[in-house]
Enzyme design. Structure first.
Site, PDB file in Angstrom:
ATOM      1  N   LYS A  10     -14.652  12.024  -2.774  1.00 14.51           N
ATOM      2  CA  LYS A  10     -14.168  12.461  -1.530  1.00 14.51           C
ATOM      3  C   LYS A  10     -15.585  13.284  -0.774  1.00 14.51           C
ATOM      4  CE  LYS A  10      -9.496  13.079  -2.069  1.00 14.51           C
ATOM      5  NZ  LYS A  10      -8.450  12.830  -1.094  1.00 14.51           N
ATOM      6  N   LYS A  12     -16.945   7.101 -22.536  1.00 15.18           N
ATOM      7  CA  LYS A  12     -17.573   8.383 -23.043  1.00 15.18           C
ATOM      8  C   LYS A  12     -17.725   8.933 -21.586  1.00 15.18           C
ATOM      9  CE  LYS A  12     -17.994   7.208 -27.215  1.00 15.18           C
ATOM     10  NZ  LYS A  12     -16.921   7.809 -28.235  1.00 15.18           N
ATOM     11  N   SER A  26      -6.548  22.275  -2.141  1.00 15.95           N
ATOM     12  CA  SER A  26      -7.069  22.926  -3.114  1.00 15.95           C
ATOM     13  C   SER A  26      -7.821  22.162  -4.263  1.00 15.95           C
ATOM     14  CB  SER A  26      -5.734  23.593  -4.064  1.00 15.95           C
ATOM     15  OG  SER A  26      -5.072  22.581  -4.260  1.00 15.95           O
ATOM     16  N   LYS A  83     -21.456  13.485  -6.411  1.00 13.57           N
ATOM     17  CA  LYS A  83     -21.633  14.889  -6.242  1.00 13.57           C
ATOM     18  C   LYS A  83     -20.029  15.497  -6.040  1.00 13.57           C
ATOM     19  CE  LYS A  83     -26.046  14.838  -4.589  1.00 13.57           C
ATOM     20  NZ  LYS A  83     -27.153  14.992  -3.641  1.00 13.57           N
ATOM     21  N   ASN A 134     -12.697  15.812 -12.112  1.00 13.55           N
ATOM     22  CA  ASN A 134     -12.511  17.176 -12.093  1.00 13.55           C
ATOM     23  C   ASN A 134     -11.485  17.532 -12.634  1.00 13.55           C
ATOM     24  OD1 ASN A 134     -15.011  17.813 -10.635  1.00 13.55           O
ATOM     25  ND2 ASN A 134     -13.719  17.289  -8.700  1.00 13.55           N
ATOM     26  N   SER A 174     -17.031  -3.469 -23.079  1.00 18.85           N
ATOM     27  CA  SER A 174     -16.516  -4.937 -23.700  1.00 18.85           C
ATOM     28  C   SER A 174     -14.816  -4.618 -24.405  1.00 18.85           C
ATOM     29  CB  SER A 174     -17.393  -5.367 -24.807  1.00 18.85           C
ATOM     30  OG  SER A 174     -18.516  -4.533 -25.001  1.00 18.85           O
ATOM     31  N   ALA A 208       5.106   8.766  -8.146  1.00 16.19           N
ATOM     32  CA  ALA A 208       4.615   9.334  -6.580  1.00 16.19           C
ATOM     33  C   ALA A 208       4.480   7.935  -5.861  1.00 16.19           C
ATOM     34  CB  ALA A 208       3.255  10.186  -6.725  1.00 16.19           C
ATOM     35  N   GLY A 252      -4.072   7.755   1.062  1.00 17.49           N
ATOM     36  CA  GLY A 252      -4.753   6.408   1.328  1.00 17.49           C
ATOM     37  C   GLY A 252      -6.110   6.600   2.044  1.00 17.49           C
ATOM     38  N   GLY A 253      -6.603   7.387   2.005  1.00 13.66           N
ATOM     39  CA  GLY A 253      -8.115   7.493   2.718  1.00 13.66           C
ATOM     40  C   GLY A 253      -9.030   6.680   2.006  1.00 13.66           C
ATOM     41  N   MET A 254      -9.015   6.592   0.979  1.00 13.14           N
ATOM     42  CA  MET A 254     -10.032   5.741   0.141  1.00 13.14           C
ATOM     43  C   MET A 254      -9.610   4.279  -0.050  1.00 13.14           C
ATOM     44  SD  MET A 254     -11.388   5.688  -3.827  1.00 13.14           S
ATOM     45  CE  MET A 254      -9.845   6.363  -4.556  1.00 13.14           C
TER      46      MET A 254
END
Lengths: 341, 334
Positions: free
Chosen positions: B59, B284, B89, B54, B322, B35, B219, B192-194
């Protein structure tokens, strides 16, 4: 559970919360508190040797499960009178303060919150942000209580304890109802224990609706009053304010919560500070969840040797992640340096 | 906005097929709301929590789809050890490692020798075999080629592989089950893959929904390319806290982006840091800087000025979580 009072019990036991009270609370919370998700994590399952189901109360309104009890109590107060409801008051430096302020705001009730001067600034701001009135006092138990009593008298406010009020306990119990729906074939539940409100409420639900589900409390070794009490069969509060990174669990298990815990809880597992930090690293790193140290004490318990020895065959264990309110700048001190995978 | 009859390297059917392929492996991640953030943005925001996927990022979807194809295309072949190779990496490296592990395939991950230890550890923990290279683009590509040559491994490009793009698009199916009416989707963009996968799926499944790319100002090759109408890669490696968005959009993702994306919103490093902290503190959730780009985008004046009635329900992709917990952007030593 009969009308007879065993020696050592108090008159407060006559107002024992029942599972019906919890179900009524669930009705009040509907549409206001979140039915938080239950998440799982392959890595943690491997470490625990079983499937763990994490009840994400860090995602609850105001950032902890305390919203449930607060909302239930205030909602009941509002509907109990045709007049304008009285204000509410409490003393807390933590999650209960935030929860009460938010619940009161949503129910159009004034919240007066007494907070020790050294309470985290972010918590004071959160309470104010939710519309609560903050009164600072010297950081002693006595000052908190005296200030609170003065405000209660001046404002005609009703005192809502963070864990010892039956309506608060009933509100916390609603997590038990949700878990029974969300986790099929539940074998055991682990909740952390400070004042004992959550453990009291959740254990009431389990023992009433599904008695084969074992209920465990989890506590820091350094604040192990509940564990000691359960072992001795009588409430043994610590005479000093213990030190632990699980700051929400420093308070002693209270006299109202104690009989529930004595009667319903299978065991209380204690964990070291290092185990708590290790659990923090695992939850933040692997599950990508912001959970405060008190909130991962149940996780540390689930991964402990003593729990594994107690529950060799349990396949489905729920762990309540109680909250996620912490100062992010303090994070480096709360994690273990290397992951003990 | 898509030109009729134009063919791209992926189709909606590819994404549909990818959905059944990846379903046994990927998590159907939750969509969460907050909210406080709704009040700040003055919209109904729906966060697709791919940080909970996962390996900690979306990715894994594309990686699973790509690895499955390798397994499927060897179905009737000799019983030999199958392998894939990639140079990355970051999140793609971890995703490919686990995707390969769960399907009994070997993953060779080409990583610069100076990659942070935490990233190398993560890849190893998922069973990836690390092959080190010099920290240059050329060395990464050459080393990957050498590995492919030596082992017969199939290359899985982080964002230009059609199987990867199609895999990322599968999240749209889930979103439409989880959110009642989608007016807009905000997607961080690196290679741009997603963005491509989501665009093609959304065009078919919710054609009225607007697609916005969110990009770091530092960028901004996608923004520049869209403005010029011509793919314009970054002239030099960008300086941004968004590790995962440093790549420029590629030749295969560009046409899809050009034809499907309504606009690109760029955000400053400060805006990204603030948005990241906001999500950690209010929702959170642990998200990495690249995920915060979408959140920052919906808080910008540019986004706020978009007509409210057509942009009430906005989906924001939280693409990953990550992060190095010991080096967070708001800690003073950074």
């Amino acid at each position: 559970m009969s009308g007879l009072r065993a020696p050592g019990t108090t008159v407060m036991e006559a107002q024992r919360v029942t599972v019906q009270d919890v179900e009524t609370a669930a009705g009040r919370l509907q549409g206001h508190a979140r039915e938080t998700p239950v998440l799982t994590c392959g890595t943690l399952d491997e470490l625990a040797g079983r499937r763990l189901y994490f009840k994400c109360e860090n995602l609850q309104k105001s950032g902890s499960f305390k919203f449930r009890g607060a909302y239930n109590a205030i909602s009941k107060l509002v509907s109990s009178t045709n007049q304008k409801p009285p204000p509410v008051v409490t003393h807390s430096s933590g999650n209960h303060a935030c929860a009460l302020a938010l619940a009161a705001h949503q129910l159009d009730v004034t919240a007066h919150v007494v907070m020790p001067r050294n309470a985290p600034q972010c918590k004071k701001e959160t309470v104010r942000g939710y519309g609560g009135k903050v009164y600072e006092c010297t950081p002693t138990e006595q000052a908190r209580v005296e200030t609170m009593e003065r405000i209660a008298a001046e404002e005609g406010a009703v005192y809502l304890s963070s864990s010892q009020h039956p309506d608060i306990i009933a509100g916390q119990g609603t997590m038990g109802l949700e878990l029974l729906r969300q986790v099929p074939d539940l074998d055991a539940v682990i909740t952390c224990v400070g004042g004992g409100g959550m453990l009291a409420g959740v254990s009431t639900v389990m023992k009433s609706l599904n008695p084969h589900v074992r209920v465990y409390g989890a506590e820091p070794e350094q604040a192990n009053d509940a564990a000691t009490s359960l072992a001795k069969g009588e409430r043994c509060p610590l005479p000093y304010y213990p030190d632990t990174i699980a700051d929400g669990l420093r308070i002693n298990m209270g006299p109202v919560a104690w009989p529930y815990i004595r009667d319903n809880v299978d065991d209380i597992i204690t964990v070291t500070e290092e185990e708590i930090k290790n659990a923090m690293t695992l939850i933040w790193q692997r599950m990508k969840l912001v959970v405060e140290p008190s909130g991962v004490v149940g996780v540390a318990a689930a991964l402990s040797d003593s729990f594994k020895a107690r529950e060799e065959t349990a396949k489905h264990v729920a762990v309540i992640l109680s909250g996620g309110n912490l100062d992010l700048l303090k994070l480096p001190d709360l994690l273990s340096m290397s992951e003990h995978v | 906005m898509a030109s009729a009859g134009k063919s791209y390297c992926i189709s909606f059917q590819n994404i549909q097929a990818a959905l059944s392929t990846v379903k046994p492996f990927v998590k159907k991640t939750p969509v969460m709301t907050c909210s406080h953030l709704n009040r700040l943005a003055n919209r109904n925001l729906f966060f697709k929590c791919e940080n909970l996927q996962k390996t900690g990022s979306f990715k894994f979807r594309g990686a699973c789809n790509a690895v499955s194809k390798v397994v499927a295309s060897n179905q009737d072949g000799p019983d030999r050890e199958l392998s894939v190779v990639t140079h990355s990496s970051g999140n793609h490296a971890q995703a490919v490692s686990l995707a390969a592990q769960v399907q009994g395939v070997t993953a060779h991950i080409v990583m610069p020798s100076n990659s942070p230890a935490v990233k190398k550890e993560a890849v190893k923990s998922y069973g990836g075999l690390i092959v080190e290279c010099e920290p240059t683009e050329q060395s990464r590509v050459d080393t990957a080629d050498q590995v492919a040559e030596k082992t017969g491994a199939t290359m899985v490009h982080p964002n230009q592989s059609p199987e990867v793009m199609a895999g990322q698009g599968t999240m749209v199916f889930e979103i439409l089950e989880q959110v009642e009416r989608v007016d807009a989707i905000v997607v961080p963009v690196g290679g741009g893959g997603m963005l491509s996968g989501i665009s093609v799926a959304a065009k078919e499944l919710c054609p009225h929904a607007k697609i916005y790319a969110a990009e770091p100002k530092n960028a901004d090759d996608c923004a520049v390319s869209m403005a010029r109408g011509e793919r314009t890669p970054l002239p030099a490696p960008p300086v941004t806290m968004c590790d995962a968005l440093k790549t420029s959009i590629g030749p295969r993702t560009w046409p899809i982006i050009r034809d499907h994306v309504d606009d690109v919103i760029t955000v400053t490093e400060e805006e990204i840091k603030a948005a990241m902290r906001l999500v950690w503190e209010r929702m959170k959730l642990v998200i990495e800087p690249s995920s915060a780009v979408g959140v920052a985008a919906v808080m910008t004046d540019k986004f706020r000025k978009l007509p409210a009635n057509a942009h009430q329900n906005v989906v924001v992709i939280l693409c990953g979580g990550n992060v190095d917990l010991e080096h967070l952007p708001w800690m003073s030593q950074n």
